[in-house]
Design a protein around this motif. Structure first.
Motif, PDB file in Angstrom:
ATOM      1  N   ARG A   1    -120.621 -15.445  14.434  1.00 19.10           N
ATOM      2  CA  ARG A   1    -119.827 -14.307  14.885  1.00 19.10           C
ATOM      3  C   ARG A   1    -120.662 -13.031  14.961  1.00 19.10           C
ATOM      4  O   ARG A   1    -120.519 -12.216  15.851  1.00 19.10           O
ATOM      5  N   LYS A   2    -121.510 -12.846  13.983  1.00 18.22           N
ATOM      6  CA  LYS A   2    -122.349 -11.657  13.921  1.00 18.22           C
ATOM      7  C   LYS A   2    -123.650 -12.030  13.218  1.00 18.22           C
ATOM      8  O   LYS A   2    -123.632 -12.745  12.217  1.00 18.22           O
ATOM      9  N   VAL A   3    -124.765 -11.537  13.738  1.00 17.96           N
ATOM     10  CA  VAL A   3    -126.069 -11.791  13.127  1.00 17.96           C
ATOM     11  C   VAL A   3    -126.752 -10.448  12.915  1.00 17.96           C
ATOM     12  O   VAL A   3    -126.847  -9.633  13.839  1.00 17.96           O
ATOM     13  N   GLU A   4    -127.235 -10.211  11.692  1.00 15.64           N
ATOM     14  CA  GLU A   4    -127.909  -8.960  11.383  1.00 15.64           C
ATOM     15  C   GLU A   4    -129.148  -9.208  10.541  1.00 15.64           C
ATOM     16  O   GLU A   4    -129.158 -10.103   9.688  1.00 15.64           O
TER      17      GLU A   4
ATOM     18  N   ALA B   1    -125.825 -14.106   8.761  1.00 14.27           N
ATOM     19  CA  ALA B   1    -124.928 -14.534   9.832  1.00 14.27           C
ATOM     20  C   ALA B   1    -123.504 -14.556   9.288  1.00 14.27           C
ATOM     21  O   ALA B   1    -123.253 -15.130   8.221  1.00 14.27           O
ATOM     22  N   GLU B   2    -122.598 -13.925   9.994  1.00 12.49           N
ATOM     23  CA  GLU B   2    -121.175 -14.011   9.656  1.00 12.49           C
ATOM     24  C   GLU B   2    -120.575 -15.154  10.465  1.00 12.49           C
ATOM     25  O   GLU B   2    -120.718 -15.205  11.692  1.00 12.49           O
TER      26      GLU B   2
ATOM     27  N   ARG C   1    -117.124 -17.455  11.191  1.00 13.80           N
ATOM     28  CA  ARG C   1    -115.663 -17.492  11.063  1.00 13.80           C
ATOM     29  C   ARG C   1    -115.208 -18.899  10.742  1.00 13.80           C
ATOM     30  O   ARG C   1    -115.529 -19.854  11.454  1.00 13.80           O
TER      31      ARG C   1
ATOM     32  N   SER D   1    -113.950 -15.362   6.706  1.00  9.43           N
ATOM     33  CA  SER D   1    -115.345 -15.264   7.121  1.00  9.43           C
ATOM     34  C   SER D   1    -116.252 -15.670   5.965  1.00  9.43           C
ATOM     35  O   SER D   1    -115.952 -15.420   4.793  1.00  9.43           O
TER      36      SER D   1
ATOM     37  N   HIS E   1    -120.325 -15.236   4.839  1.00 12.88           N
ATOM     38  CA  HIS E   1    -121.603 -14.586   5.107  1.00 12.88           C
ATOM     39  C   HIS E   1    -122.698 -15.487   4.545  1.00 12.88           C
ATOM     40  O   HIS E   1    -122.780 -15.705   3.329  1.00 12.88           O
TER      41      HIS E   1
END
Length: 242
Positions: A85-88, A101-102, A104, A109, A111
């Motif tokens: 869902r999200k990568v930082e 990485a988040e 779902r 969620s 992490h």
């Protein structure tokens, strides 16, 4: 699953990569954390592994170690059977990197974080600072009510003071009653002899206390025609995350 895959070191990295794919496929993990994974000429090992295994992938360069070839960049990777869902990329103390990485899972969620702390014997204070930064990140994420898993090469044996900040917010998923779980073993032919971390467990999967592990094991012993695919063994833990 977490695994330091030893970049493109040695003269068999192509054969080792094939064996890495076979090992991961055989374990059937939902999530994989990779350290010392490589990127070169716009192509990342994580992307190749993800394609072969049918998994989403992410890569972040890190400051160490460095490949002798200046066109090859080593870093961190995440593979997931679920969409990312999200990568930082997060910069920890002393410039060390963590990749998050988040993912779902239903209405919740997860992490999933990987990092590789400094390896040098005289860098205990640096590792402690890096682990403290990572623990602060975990605490921030947990404040939102989401589950957190940290998987990586922490370059410290169990009981090392560098691990205390992380173990204050997460629990070690290894189950020592089974076996010692040595991931950096003198039995591995790729290991440099006499290294200070030799014959210790230095690769970890840490999780929220409510994610009680069902079982833990090592992998990556002899899939490369009787040789291990890396200088580290992989850690695999079954954790009920959904």
């Amino acid at each position: 699953m977490t695994w330091n895959v030893w970049g493109r070191f040695g003269d068999r990295w192509l054969q080792r990569q094939r064996a890495i794919i076979d090992t991961v496929r055989g374990q059937r993990p939902d999530f994989v954390a990779l350290q010392e994974t490589w990127r070169s000429d716009g192509q990342a090992q994580t992307g190749l592994l993800g394609f072969e295994l049918g998994m989403a992938s992410a890569f972040a360069p890190s400051r160490m170690p460095q490949d002798p070839d200046p066109d090859v960049h080593l870093g961190l990777g995440i593979l997931s059977r679920f969409p990312l869902r999200k990568v930082e990329q997060h910069t920890l103390s002393t410039g060390t990197v963590a990749l998050r990485a988040e993912i779902r899972l239903g209405t919740d969620s997860l992490h999933f974080i990987t990092s590789c702390l400094d390896w040098e014997e005289d860098h205990q204070q640096e590792r402690l600072a890096q682990a403290s930064s990572l623990a602060a990140l975990v605490s921030d994420l947990r404040a939102g009510g989401d589950d957190v898993i940290v998987a990586g090469d922490l370059n410290a044996p169990p009981g090392g003071p560098e691990l205390e900040p992380l173990l204050a917010v997460l629990e070690d998923c290894w189950q020592p009653q089974m076996h010692d779980g040595v991931t950096y073993s003198s039995r591995n032919p790729y290991l440099g002899k006499g290294e200070w971390l030799e014959d210790h467990r230095i690769d970890y999967i840490l999780a929220d206390g409510d994610l009680a592990p069902i079982g833990s094991r090592l992998a990556g012993f002899d899939e490369d025609h009787g040789r291990p695919p890396s200088d580290h063994y992989a850690v695999v833990t079954d954790v009920p995350v959904a």
